[in-house]
Design a protein around this motif. Sequence first.
Motif, PDB file in Angstrom:
ATOM      1  N   ASN A 208       0.830  -1.198   0.000  1.00  0.00           N
ATOM      2  CA  ASN A 208       0.000   0.000   0.000  1.00  0.00           C
ATOM      3  C   ASN A 208       0.873   1.260   0.000  1.00  0.00           C
ATOM      4  N   PRO A 209       0.424   2.329  -0.653  1.00  0.00           N
ATOM      5  CA  PRO A 209       1.193   3.579  -0.667  1.00  0.00           C
ATOM      6  C   PRO A 209       1.555   4.024   0.735  1.00  0.00           C
ATOM      7  N   ILE A 210       2.823   4.403   0.905  1.00  0.00           N
ATOM      8  CA  ILE A 210       3.342   4.778   2.220  1.00  0.00           C
ATOM      9  C   ILE A 210       4.296   5.955   2.065  1.00  0.00           C
TER      10      ILE A 210
ATOM     11  N   VAL B 175      15.296   3.584  -0.193  1.00  0.00           N
ATOM     12  CA  VAL B 175      13.959   3.977   0.247  1.00  0.00           C
ATOM     13  C   VAL B 175      12.989   2.801   0.139  1.00  0.00           C
ATOM     14  N   PHE B 176      13.074   2.074  -0.965  1.00  0.00           N
ATOM     15  CA  PHE B 176      12.157   0.953  -1.155  1.00  0.00           C
ATOM     16  C   PHE B 176      12.397  -0.138  -0.113  1.00  0.00           C
ATOM     17  N   LYS B 177      13.649  -0.387   0.230  1.00  0.00           N
ATOM     18  CA  LYS B 177      13.941  -1.398   1.250  1.00  0.00           C
ATOM     19  C   LYS B 177      13.348  -1.007   2.602  1.00  0.00           C
ATOM     20  N   ARG B 178      13.432   0.287   2.959  1.00  0.00           N
ATOM     21  CA  ARG B 178      12.824   0.735   4.220  1.00  0.00           C
ATOM     22  C   ARG B 178      11.306   0.612   4.159  1.00  0.00           C
TER      23      ARG B 178
ATOM     24  N   SER C 273       6.323  -1.748   5.950  1.00  0.00           N
ATOM     25  CA  SER C 273       5.052  -2.337   5.505  1.00  0.00           C
ATOM     26  C   SER C 273       4.960  -3.819   5.831  1.00  0.00           C
ATOM     27  N   GLU C 274       6.067  -4.392   6.311  1.00  0.00           N
ATOM     28  CA  GLU C 274       6.143  -5.822   6.618  1.00  0.00           C
ATOM     29  C   GLU C 274       5.803  -6.656   5.385  1.00  0.00           C
ATOM     30  N   VAL C 275       6.344  -6.207   4.256  1.00  0.00           N
ATOM     31  CA  VAL C 275       6.200  -6.943   3.000  1.00  0.00           C
ATOM     32  C   VAL C 275       7.546  -7.574   2.681  1.00  0.00           C
TER      33      VAL C 275
ATOM     34  N   GLU D 208       6.213 -10.834  -1.701  1.00  0.00           N
ATOM     35  CA  GLU D 208       5.264 -11.754  -1.095  1.00  0.00           C
ATOM     36  C   GLU D 208       3.848 -11.249  -1.340  1.00  0.00           C
ATOM     37  N   SER D 209       3.025 -12.091  -1.908  1.00  0.00           N
ATOM     38  CA  SER D 209       1.680 -11.670  -2.315  1.00  0.00           C
ATOM     39  C   SER D 209       0.681 -12.765  -1.981  1.00  0.00           C
TER      40      SER D 209
END
Length: 269
Positions: free
Chosen positions: A88-90, A103-106, A111-113, A131-132
């Motif tokens: 989800n957008p964050i 940034v994406f790794k953080r 997001s616990e993804v 993970e989906s």
Amino acid sequence: MNKRIISVLLAVLLIMVAVGAFAASYTYGSGDRYTSAELVSKFEQLTKGISVDRRSPGESDGDADNEEGNYVYVSADAFVIGGGFIMNPIKIELQSGDTAASVFKRAMELSEVNGEYSGSENNGFYLRSLESSGFEVNVEPGLEGWLLNNDIVSFYEPDSWVGGNLGESDITDLSGWLFYLNDGSPSMGMSDCNVRAGDVISLRYSIAGGMDLGGDTFGEVTEPYTQKINLVNFIRAIADRELNYFSCADIVNRAGVTQSEINDILRGI
């Protein structure tokens, strides 16, 4: 004068000096001859340490003091197969030296993804899968017909993915996660892409090498499946909690969503 213009002019001046130094090192008529590899190597040595802005032309300048504050926006979606937002957008607070990869790794951690990737935030980062769960692959008939009638993919197996990590070579041989910055697809990887406050980083799943997202075509394909859409303000609005995604999921969560439909949603905020 705008700081960005000054930095670009300075970079150009430094490169011109380096080129001059390179030219001075080569004496015409002396019998010196360089291979193309040697030319590239010499030029890289001369320009080593020169910092230039590697963001694609026309993308947002951003600024740590602008109205967006010191934040960037991050999301990951699988709209093209009816999967909605996988992340989800964050909003992520910007740190000194941040790249799109860092940034994406953080964002993944917050997001616990979970996901799989190669490289690091500073070198060769490539997202292999995320993970989906909670959805079934739903390729709309128009996209399916476009894929098969144009012989775009070597294999098409929409029922082969039943959950778990969604990534490269799932569903088709051209499936994978593509990186977008604001309204463009940068010509460099995530590790090489510097970000600024207000930027929108989005990872979008594609099953046709980006051609199903309005990207450039290749091979014998003459037209992409759909026109590229700008999701920047849409992603920002959700992250800023000005818009509830679930109120418009049935419109957005498909390959054929149009820009006019996105604009209508935003006008209703």
